[in-house]
Design a protein around this motif. Sequence first.
Motif, PDB file in Angstrom:
ATOM      1  N   THR A   1      92.712  70.699 -28.059  1.00 20.00           N
ATOM      2  CA  THR A   1      92.821  71.558 -26.880  1.00 20.00           C
ATOM      3  C   THR A   1      92.227  70.802 -25.699  1.00 20.00           C
ATOM      4  O   THR A   1      91.147  70.231 -25.820  1.00 20.00           O
ATOM      5  CB  THR A   1      92.054  72.881 -27.096  1.00 20.00           C
ATOM      6  N   ILE A   2      92.953  70.790 -24.584  1.00 21.16           N
ATOM      7  CA  ILE A   2      92.461  70.135 -23.377  1.00 21.16           C
ATOM      8  C   ILE A   2      92.497  71.144 -22.240  1.00 21.16           C
ATOM      9  O   ILE A   2      93.545  71.722 -21.951  1.00 21.16           O
ATOM     10  CB  ILE A   2      93.287  68.878 -23.041  1.00 21.16           C
ATOM     11  N   ASP A   3      91.330  71.350 -21.636  1.00 23.48           N
ATOM     12  CA  ASP A   3      91.181  72.360 -20.585  1.00 23.48           C
ATOM     13  C   ASP A   3      91.783  73.693 -21.018  1.00 23.48           C
ATOM     14  O   ASP A   3      92.531  74.338 -20.284  1.00 23.48           O
ATOM     15  CB  ASP A   3      91.780  71.882 -19.264  1.00 23.48           C
ATOM     16  N   GLN A   4      91.465  74.105 -22.231  1.00 21.88           N
ATOM     17  CA  GLN A   4      91.860  75.374 -22.838  1.00 21.88           C
ATOM     18  C   GLN A   4      93.358  75.513 -23.081  1.00 21.88           C
ATOM     19  O   GLN A   4      93.852  76.609 -23.302  1.00 21.88           O
ATOM     20  CB  GLN A   4      91.328  76.547 -22.013  1.00 21.88           C
ATOM     21  N   CYS A   5      94.093  74.405 -23.059  1.00 19.64           N
ATOM     22  CA  CYS A   5      95.525  74.405 -23.381  1.00 19.64           C
ATOM     23  C   CYS A   5      95.721  73.656 -24.693  1.00 19.64           C
ATOM     24  O   CYS A   5      95.430  72.453 -24.769  1.00 19.64           O
ATOM     25  CB  CYS A   5      96.342  73.724 -22.284  1.00 19.64           C
ATOM     26  N   GLY A   6      96.211  74.354 -25.703  1.00 20.23           N
ATOM     27  CA  GLY A   6      96.451  73.727 -26.993  1.00 20.23           C
ATOM     28  C   GLY A   6      97.620  72.760 -26.930  1.00 20.23           C
ATOM     29  O   GLY A   6      98.623  73.022 -26.275  1.00 20.23           O
ATOM     30  N   ILE A   7      97.480  71.638 -27.603  1.00 17.73           N
ATOM     31  CA  ILE A   7      98.556  70.655 -27.693  1.00 17.73           C
ATOM     32  C   ILE A   7      99.306  70.937 -28.988  1.00 17.73           C
ATOM     33  O   ILE A   7      98.691  71.040 -30.053  1.00 17.73           O
ATOM     34  CB  ILE A   7      98.004  69.210 -27.718  1.00 17.73           C
ATOM     35  N   ASP A   8     100.619  71.064 -28.895  1.00 21.27           N
ATOM     36  CA  ASP A   8     101.436  71.362 -30.071  1.00 21.27           C
ATOM     37  C   ASP A   8     101.278  70.255 -31.098  1.00 21.27           C
ATOM     38  O   ASP A   8     101.417  69.071 -30.781  1.00 21.27           O
ATOM     39  CB  ASP A   8     102.900  71.501 -29.655  1.00 21.27           C
ATOM     40  N   ALA A   9     100.990  70.624 -32.339  1.00 25.46           N
ATOM     41  CA  ALA A   9     100.750  69.649 -33.402  1.00 25.46           C
ATOM     42  C   ALA A   9     101.931  68.704 -33.608  1.00 25.46           C
ATOM     43  O   ALA A   9     101.741  67.545 -33.978  1.00 25.46           O
ATOM     44  CB  ALA A   9     100.412  70.363 -34.708  1.00 25.46           C
ATOM     45  N   VAL A  10     103.148  69.160 -33.356  1.00 25.07           N
ATOM     46  CA  VAL A  10     104.311  68.278 -33.546  1.00 25.07           C
ATOM     47  C   VAL A  10     104.333  67.154 -32.511  1.00 25.07           C
ATOM     48  O   VAL A  10     105.019  66.150 -32.711  1.00 25.07           O
ATOM     49  CB  VAL A  10     105.659  69.046 -33.528  1.00 25.07           C
ATOM     50  N   ASP A  11     103.576  67.300 -31.429  1.00 26.61           N
ATOM     51  CA  ASP A  11     103.532  66.276 -30.388  1.00 26.61           C
ATOM     52  C   ASP A  11     102.390  65.283 -30.571  1.00 26.61           C
ATOM     53  O   ASP A  11     102.294  64.308 -29.828  1.00 26.61           O
ATOM     54  CB  ASP A  11     103.386  66.933 -29.011  1.00 26.61           C
ATOM     55  N   LEU A  12     101.520  65.513 -31.541  1.00 27.53           N
ATOM     56  CA  LEU A  12     100.356  64.654 -31.717  1.00 27.53           C
ATOM     57  C   LEU A  12     100.655  63.480 -32.639  1.00 27.53           C
ATOM     58  O   LEU A  12     101.359  63.624 -33.641  1.00 27.53           O
ATOM     59  CB  LEU A  12      99.184  65.457 -32.290  1.00 27.53           C
ATOM     60  N   LEU A  13     100.103  62.330 -32.281  1.00 27.21           N
ATOM     61  CA  LEU A  13     100.193  61.129 -33.107  1.00 27.21           C
ATOM     62  C   LEU A  13      98.782  60.702 -33.477  1.00 27.21           C
ATOM     63  O   LEU A  13      97.839  60.876 -32.697  1.00 27.21           O
ATOM     64  CB  LEU A  13     100.862  59.987 -32.346  1.00 27.21           C
TER      65      LEU A  13
ATOM     66  N   GLU B   1      87.868  64.286 -15.171  1.00 20.64           N
ATOM     67  CA  GLU B   1      87.172  64.845 -16.322  1.00 20.64           C
ATOM     68  C   GLU B   1      87.910  66.064 -16.866  1.00 20.64           C
ATOM     69  O   GLU B   1      88.457  66.866 -16.097  1.00 20.64           O
ATOM     70  CB  GLU B   1      85.742  65.238 -15.946  1.00 20.64           C
ATOM     71  N   TYR B   2      87.902  66.179 -18.195  1.00 18.01           N
ATOM     72  CA  TYR B   2      88.583  67.273 -18.896  1.00 18.01           C
ATOM     73  C   TYR B   2      87.674  67.819 -19.994  1.00 18.01           C
ATOM     74  O   TYR B   2      86.882  67.083 -20.584  1.00 18.01           O
ATOM     75  CB  TYR B   2      89.879  66.771 -19.563  1.00 18.01           C
ATOM     76  N   ASP B   3      87.810  69.118 -20.272  1.00 15.24           N
ATOM     77  CA  ASP B   3      87.156  69.715 -21.435  1.00 15.24           C
ATOM     78  C   ASP B   3      88.086  69.518 -22.620  1.00 15.24           C
ATOM     79  O   ASP B   3      89.221  69.997 -22.613  1.00 15.24           O
ATOM     80  CB  ASP B   3      86.909  71.213 -21.218  1.00 15.24           C
ATOM     81  N   VAL B   4      87.625  68.790 -23.627  1.00 19.55           N
ATOM     82  CA  VAL B   4      88.438  68.450 -24.792  1.00 19.55           C
ATOM     83  C   VAL B   4      87.787  69.041 -26.042  1.00 19.55           C
ATOM     84  O   VAL B   4      86.585  68.886 -26.252  1.00 19.55           O
ATOM     85  CB  VAL B   4      88.573  66.915 -24.946  1.00 19.55           C
ATOM     86  N   GLU B   5      88.600  69.723 -26.840  1.00 14.72           N
ATOM     87  CA  GLU B   5      88.139  70.263 -28.115  1.00 14.72           C
ATOM     88  C   GLU B   5      89.034  69.715 -29.223  1.00 14.72           C
ATOM     89  O   GLU B   5      90.254  69.668 -29.079  1.00 14.72           O
ATOM     90  CB  GLU B   5      88.218  71.785 -28.140  1.00 14.72           C
TER      91      GLU B   5
END
Length: 113
Positions: A15-27, A66-70
């Motif tokens: 999650t970046i700045d409270q926006c989840g990144i779709d797992a299919v887009d992650l490498l 700067e970004y909030d990253v989880e």
Amino acid sequence: MRSLPLSCVLQLAVTIDQCGIDAVDLLVHVDGGDRPLAELPESKRWWFLQDRLVITGPLEVQLEHEYDVEVSMQLLLPYLSAGPGKAAVLPFHLRRRLRVGDGTHPGTFRDVS
């Protein structure tokens, strides 16, 4: 324990700045190449735990911003028992304020907390 099969990385989410990144887009960048996150459960490759597991995705970021990253994930430890016939699974959840552009990997964040 110095290494684990990549298939032991479970439920990885970013999650970046409270926006989840779709797992299919992650490498996942490991062992000299990028692999889709979806391939990890079936992967026969090993992750040497001393090596950084770099996660990338299609995100437009601004250099030096700067970004909030989880990042959250579970790590299956097949050699550690959590009861009869059950392997241990450790949950991880990390949150940091990070800055883009430390130069270690294209688009890498740098810890600023």
